[in-house]
Write an enzyme that holds these catalytic residues in place. Structure first.
Site, PDB file in Angstrom:
ATOM      1  N   GLU A 140      13.428   3.463  20.147  1.00  0.00           N
ATOM      2  CA  GLU A 140      12.597   4.680  20.187  1.00  0.00           C
ATOM      3  C   GLU A 140      12.151   4.946  21.615  1.00  0.00           C
ATOM      4  O   GLU A 140      11.626   4.039  22.260  1.00  0.00           O
ATOM      5  CB  GLU A 140      11.368   4.507  19.281  1.00  0.00           C
ATOM      6  CG  GLU A 140      11.740   4.447  17.810  1.00  0.00           C
ATOM      7  CD  GLU A 140      10.551   4.275  16.849  1.00  0.00           C
ATOM      8  OE1 GLU A 140       9.406   4.216  17.326  1.00  0.00           O
ATOM      9  OE2 GLU A 140      10.784   4.214  15.648  1.00  0.00           O
ATOM     10  N   ALA A 190       9.577   3.387   7.612  1.00  0.00           N
ATOM     11  CA  ALA A 190       8.837   2.130   7.811  1.00  0.00           C
ATOM     12  C   ALA A 190       8.994   1.647   9.254  1.00  0.00           C
ATOM     13  O   ALA A 190       8.115   1.894  10.088  1.00  0.00           O
ATOM     14  CB  ALA A 190       9.317   1.095   6.812  1.00  0.00           C
ATOM     15  N   ARG A 191      10.111   1.000   9.559  1.00  0.00           N
ATOM     16  CA  ARG A 191      10.357   0.520  10.917  1.00  0.00           C
ATOM     17  C   ARG A 191      11.825   0.599  11.245  1.00  0.00           C
ATOM     18  O   ARG A 191      12.670   0.248  10.426  1.00  0.00           O
ATOM     19  CB  ARG A 191       9.945  -0.954  11.051  1.00  0.00           C
ATOM     20  CG  ARG A 191       8.526  -1.181  11.463  1.00  0.00           C
ATOM     21  CD  ARG A 191       8.195  -0.552  12.827  1.00  0.00           C
ATOM     22  NE  ARG A 191       6.798  -0.694  13.132  1.00  0.00           N
ATOM     23  CZ  ARG A 191       5.845   0.165  12.747  1.00  0.00           C
ATOM     24  NH1 ARG A 191       6.128   1.222  12.044  1.00  0.00           N
ATOM     25  NH2 ARG A 191       4.587  -0.051  13.076  1.00  0.00           N
ATOM     26  N   ASN A 200       0.825  -1.223   0.000  1.00  0.00           N
ATOM     27  CA  ASN A 200       0.000   0.000   0.000  1.00  0.00           C
ATOM     28  C   ASN A 200       0.855   1.267   0.000  1.00  0.00           C
ATOM     29  O   ASN A 200       0.629   2.181  -0.795  1.00  0.00           O
ATOM     30  CB  ASN A 200      -0.885   0.036   1.260  1.00  0.00           C
ATOM     31  CG  ASN A 200      -1.956  -1.039   1.230  1.00  0.00           C
ATOM     32  OD1 ASN A 200      -2.526  -1.308   0.169  1.00  0.00           O
ATOM     33  ND2 ASN A 200      -2.213  -1.664   2.362  1.00  0.00           N
ATOM     34  N   ILE A 201       1.849   1.335   0.906  1.00  0.00           N
ATOM     35  CA  ILE A 201       2.618   2.581   1.048  1.00  0.00           C
ATOM     36  C   ILE A 201       3.565   2.767  -0.137  1.00  0.00           C
ATOM     37  O   ILE A 201       3.629   3.852  -0.724  1.00  0.00           O
ATOM     38  CB  ILE A 201       3.375   2.612   2.390  1.00  0.00           C
ATOM     39  CG1 ILE A 201       2.370   2.554   3.547  1.00  0.00           C
ATOM     40  CG2 ILE A 201       4.247   3.871   2.500  1.00  0.00           C
ATOM     41  CD1 ILE A 201       2.955   2.339   4.918  1.00  0.00           C
ATOM     42  N   HIS A 213       8.918   9.226  14.631  1.00  0.00           N
ATOM     43  CA  HIS A 213       7.888   8.229  14.269  1.00  0.00           C
ATOM     44  C   HIS A 213       6.498   8.879  14.101  1.00  0.00           C
ATOM     45  O   HIS A 213       5.545   8.529  14.783  1.00  0.00           O
ATOM     46  CB  HIS A 213       7.827   7.101  15.312  1.00  0.00           C
ATOM     47  CG  HIS A 213       7.195   5.832  14.781  1.00  0.00           C
ATOM     48  ND1 HIS A 213       7.542   4.581  15.228  1.00  0.00           N
ATOM     49  CD2 HIS A 213       6.227   5.627  13.854  1.00  0.00           C
ATOM     50  CE1 HIS A 213       6.822   3.668  14.598  1.00  0.00           C
ATOM     51  NE2 HIS A 213       6.007   4.280  13.759  1.00  0.00           N
ATOM     52  N   ILE A 214       6.463   9.846  13.164  1.00  0.00           N
ATOM     53  CA  ILE A 214       5.202  10.581  12.952  1.00  0.00           C
ATOM     54  C   ILE A 214       4.581  10.279  11.583  1.00  0.00           C
ATOM     55  O   ILE A 214       3.697  11.007  11.136  1.00  0.00           O
ATOM     56  CB  ILE A 214       5.418  12.105  13.078  1.00  0.00           C
ATOM     57  CG1 ILE A 214       6.527  12.588  12.112  1.00  0.00           C
ATOM     58  CG2 ILE A 214       5.725  12.515  14.513  1.00  0.00           C
ATOM     59  CD1 ILE A 214       6.529  14.082  11.859  1.00  0.00           C
ATOM     60  N   GLY A 215       5.057   9.209  10.940  1.00  0.00           N
ATOM     61  CA  GLY A 215       4.562   8.887   9.597  1.00  0.00           C
ATOM     62  C   GLY A 215       3.040   8.856   9.521  1.00  0.00           C
ATOM     63  O   GLY A 215       2.432   9.337   8.568  1.00  0.00           O
ATOM     64  N   ALA A 216       2.425   8.282  10.540  1.00  0.00           N
ATOM     65  CA  ALA A 216       0.962   8.139  10.525  1.00  0.00           C
ATOM     66  C   ALA A 216       0.282   9.262  11.303  1.00  0.00           C
ATOM     67  O   ALA A 216      -0.943   9.256  11.447  1.00  0.00           O
ATOM     68  CB  ALA A 216       0.579   6.797  11.125  1.00  0.00           C
TER      69      ALA A 216
HETATM   70  C1  MLT Z   1       1.873   1.926  11.656  1.00  0.00           C
HETATM   71  O1  MLT Z   1       2.439   0.829  11.725  1.00  0.00           O
HETATM   72  O2  MLT Z   1       0.803   2.029  11.032  1.00  0.00           O
HETATM   73  C2  MLT Z   1       2.438   3.131  12.341  1.00  0.00           C
HETATM   74  O3  MLT Z   1       3.646   2.876  12.922  1.00  0.00           O
HETATM   75  C3  MLT Z   1       1.394   3.639  13.251  1.00  0.00           C
HETATM   76  C4  MLT Z   1       1.784   4.446  14.451  1.00  0.00           C
HETATM   77  O4  MLT Z   1       2.471   5.438  14.365  1.00  0.00           O
HETATM   78  O5  MLT Z   1       1.342   4.073  15.532  1.00  0.00           O
END
Ligand code: MLT
Length: 302
Positions: free
Chosen positions: A256, A226-227, A149-150, A277-280
């Site tokens: 983190e 991503a991670r 998706n991403i 970690h602000i992607g979402a």
């Molecule tokens: C995710 O896996 O969708 C993101 O890491 C979500 C988040 O920031 O909690």
């Protein structure tokens, strides 16, 4: 039904869940020790990425029926331990893809044009115009590792920059998008930008490491929204320091918050752009993620 939300969830989604008849809702972040004490009473546990739902936490959840993950990645949940106890794990893949894709493109531009360094120089009274010549995205090659998706949302947007787009995904053999599906070696050899969009699994852990960085073009730009753990941060540090890697954009870290010596050293480099970690973390994605998760939970419990 006792539902506990342990990481921030969209307000509207929380209210919707609270309004379900029979639901007794609590919403507060507890660290592991405190959460452990509550687990025997919790039937539905809702988390984002901060709470690590480990096997011992699951074991303590004597009444636990569902774990709701407001987001995509399941690496913070021991899915096998949940499965073994017949506990359902529900997540929201795709719901925050656009936000992560937009941040990725932000990183690509920020890394190419020294936006973070320029800002910090100006704030410190320095006019570093001569030092901050950068790159265009136009006509350059991007390698997308992970074409779910991403990765697809990233490709759609980068097509507008007239980039050559390479993509690798072991599960994708062809695409309807203007991309070339290639193998990993081609990604490493031919990309000016490499961005990872895979989950963290034993196969993807430290996928970007000293050996793979050595195969990359000199001056490559690496993005990880991503991670943490997919990129070996020690190797990344060495590559950034030596100039092999032109710049890196990181939204996620193996540790983190990234407070240890290695990550502090990494963050202190001038050619790194980083976010916590602000992607979402957009209003739009959080509303989408929250509402989709709550609708799925209601289907299970109502
Ligand atoms: C995710 O896996 O969708 C993101 O890491 C979500 C988040 O920031 O909690």
């Amino acid at each position: 039904m006792r539902v506990h939300i342990n990481d921030p969830l969209d307000k509207q989604a929380t209210e919707k869940l609270a309004s379900v008849r029979g639901v007794e809702l609590t919403s507060q972040h507890y660290e592991k020790d405190e959460l452990m004490k509550l687990m025997p009473e919790i039937e539905v546990l809702v988390v984002r990425s901060a709470t690590k739902v480990t096997a011992d936490l699951i074991e303590a959840g004597k009444k636990l029926k569902i774990i709701g993950r407001a987001g995509t990645g399941l690496d913070n949940i021991d899915v096998e331990a949940a499965k073994a106890k017949g506990i359902k794990v529900i997540n929201t893949p795709g719901a925050n893809s656009i936000s992560v894709a937009e941040l990725t493109i932000g990183f690509m531009i920020a890394c190419s044009r020294h936006i973070a360094r320029g800002t910090s120089d100006l704030k410190n009274g320095k006019w570093t115009k001569k030092e901050l010549e950068g790159h265009e995205l136009f006509g350059r090659t991007v390698g997308i590792i992970g074409f779910g998706n991403i990765g697809r949302e990233v490709a759609k947007r980068l097509a507008a920059f007239s980039m050559r787009i390479l993509a690798y995904d072991p599960f994708v053999k062809e695409s309807d998008l203007p991309v070339e599906i290639v193998d990993l070696e081609t990604i490493y050899k031919e990309s000016d930008y490499i961005t990872v969009h895979v989950p963290l699994t034993p196969e993807t852990k430290k996928l970007i490491n000293k050996e793979t960085i050595d195969k990359m073009k000199d001056g490559v730009i690496i993005i990880n929204a991503a991670r943490g753990g997919i990129v070996d941060e020690e190797a990344l540090y060495e590559g950034l320091k030596s100039g092999k890697i032109y710049a890196a954009g990181l939204d996620t870290f193996e540790l983190e918050p990234p407070t240890d010596e290695l990550r502090q050293k990494l963050l202190a480099l001038p050619n790194i752009v980083a976010t916590p970690h602000i992607g979402a973390s957009t209003f739009e994605a959080q509303e989408r993620v929250g509402m989709i998760l709550v609708e799925r939970l209601i289907k299970e419990i109502a």
